[in-house]
Design an enzyme around this catalytic site. Sequence first.
Site, PDB file in Angstrom:
ATOM      1  N   LYS A 406    -112.349  64.213-112.327  1.00 16.75           N
ATOM      2  CA  LYS A 406    -112.842  63.011-113.224  1.00 16.75           C
ATOM      3  C   LYS A 406    -112.114  62.135-111.807  1.00 16.75           C
ATOM      4  O   LYS A 406    -111.220  61.547-112.631  1.00 16.75           O
ATOM      5  CB  LYS A 406    -113.157  62.775-114.301  1.00 16.75           C
ATOM      6  CG  LYS A 406    -113.772  61.583-114.674  1.00 16.75           C
ATOM      7  CD  LYS A 406    -113.657  61.643-116.491  1.00 16.75           C
ATOM      8  CE  LYS A 406    -114.282  60.538-116.618  1.00 16.75           C
ATOM      9  NZ  LYS A 406    -114.945  60.280-118.289  1.00 16.75           N
ATOM     10  N   ASP A 514    -119.524  57.240-127.459  1.00 20.35           N
ATOM     11  CA  ASP A 514    -120.469  57.316-126.388  1.00 20.35           C
ATOM     12  C   ASP A 514    -121.070  58.939-126.624  1.00 20.35           C
ATOM     13  O   ASP A 514    -120.986  59.358-125.199  1.00 20.35           O
ATOM     14  CB  ASP A 514    -119.984  57.128-125.024  1.00 20.35           C
ATOM     15  CG  ASP A 514    -120.820  56.992-124.006  1.00 20.35           C
ATOM     16  OD1 ASP A 514    -121.956  56.777-124.173  1.00 20.35           O
ATOM     17  OD2 ASP A 514    -120.329  56.889-122.499  1.00 20.35           O
TER      18      ASP A 514
END
Length: 697
Positions: A406, A514
């Site tokens: 990431k 989220d």
Amino acid sequence: MTLGSIPPSLGKISSLRILSISRNNLGGNIPAEIGRLSNLHVLEQSSNKLLGAVPPQLYNISTLRIFSITNNLLSGRIPATVGLTLPNLTLFSADLNQFFGSIPTTLANALGLIKFSIEDNSITGPIPQNLGRLQELQVLHFGHNPLGTGKANDISFISSLTNCTNLQILSLSRIQIGGILPTAIANLSTKLTSLWLNDNIISSSLPSGIGNLELYLSNNSFTGEIPSTIGDSSELQILVLEQNMLTGQIPASLAKLNFISTLNLSYNMLEGEVPMDGIFANSSTFLALGNGKLCGGIKALNLSSCPKPTKKKAKLSTPIVIVIAITIPLAIVLLLIFAYAIHRLRSSKQQLSFSSAAEKQNQKLSHAELYDSTNDFSSENLIGEGKYGSVYKGVLKPGEQMVAVKVLKIHQHGAHKSFLAECVALRNIRHRNLVKIITSCSSLDFKHNDFKALIFKYVPNGILENWLHPRSAEEEGQSLMKLQLIQRLNIAIDVASVLDYLHNHCGTPIIHCDIKPSNIFLGDDFRALVSDFGLAKFLSSIKGKSHQHQSSSVAIRGTVGYVAPEYGMGGEVSTQGDVYSYGILLLELFTGKRPTDSMFTEDFSLHSYVKTALSHQVMEIVDPKISMEAESIAGMITNTSKGSIISQEKCYLSMFWIGVSCSAKIKRDRMNIKDVLSGLQAIRNEFIRVINESQMR
């Protein structure tokens, strides 16, 4: 209930000096006629339901000293000329409204200003550098506004405030400013009692000269050790330093200070022994969660015992060696020395080998290694992309280990804070349904720009988003063939299990903020693995301090379609916000419809779509892919009794009811995640029973 509006006729009372109509539940607009009151000194209209923009005529009442419009629904800009047209202003308060635009530089012309407060609006930066002219200023509230510009000098305006020698309260919470805290912070007014810098992206060491303040510095990137002079004061001090990157030991000198009422050092990288007296003797006033290398302290802290110092083995001294050499034949001595040398050499090699393996396992990778492992971060290796980062598939050498990398979008505003939040969260949680982190990378790229990345264990089946909404014919074929009904139910249970762990079993509850299909990976056994803690928040464990509640404030925390309605209105971040997102996910999982589908409008949502169908047409809203899959299960429909079909429909009804309950508009109406988990497990057991019965017939 609104009682009425402000009568325009008030503007005819030319001699009026004080107009105080606060807390009267008044609605409508502020009449422009109020601007005719040329002798007005005080205008107080706070805590009503006033709408629209403030008439520009009000900003031209040169005699005005107190202008208070806090807690309304007012919007618009603060005029660029406000400090020139209101030269006699001593108090300006517009908190809890919907103002936007920037802070006027002319504000510095109102030299008699004592209080300026615009918290909880949508005011943007930069912050004027000339506020030091306001030498009468006592209170400055800028909190909960997106004032940060993403530039390193965001916070430099503080240096100008050293001239405000009467300043007592400086509130800069959640204004998204970054940069290095100026050393001038230690030279602010000697009358300053409260400094609020929490929830920003400030990266520096803690200045040693701010020990006489009530400090709120949590949720930043402060590094280094805690100065021993912090808290050195004779004043109801509160020191909140949680969620930073502080290192080293806790200064023992803090235990001798009797004036610290609260000390929160949670979620840093502190180490060593915790003192046991003074503030440290009370677990309700001293907090140090999430510091894995701390030890000792009082029993209530539940820290591990500090290791006892090991006794070193006595070494053979030189005089003894000489005596031995004299009394024992030389050959025997040489033989002993040779054997001892061989032993030490072997031991050294083993120790070196072990250390190297351990270091290799935990070392941070370089940009070059990640660049090579992902084939130059090629688009072919791109797994997914979000606001703050892109995820690539990679192969680490040596060993050919498959990883997911990431890469932080370093120039995206808020990305650095997201990276830190994810690091802090992942450092403190362990669960079988979380994506496993391997290591991190914080270095420079080939152009000498900052580069940050997190390296996770590669998950072979990708993200749930692609299985529910295939982007290609190949993905669509996979989803029809493999993502069966029972697997979807297991995924729902896995995610609920993670939320139950985060909310109820982490010491300090963690809010993910989220939850959505693109943040859920599927392992090779289709076990759901929750990822992306870039927006995660730790709920404060200091009770009775409303300012400690993590608030979504200006920025909506989450993704459109999944974010809880209260976040969009500035509501506090809570576990029930995660429950809402989970409810939407559950409905999407079994209907196959995104909450942002074009069929849904403001008045017709995925929640209402399912709720309407609960009474008589549950099977009609089930994802068609599930129906096709169900028909292929050993005569699941054609050869079963009517009772089994009813049981199957009952299972769907129960699942949809849980989803609707979780996604209720009002958060107090939502289910507790513990009840969600147990409910889904019961549904799974019932569904398996139905399948087993049908296959036995």
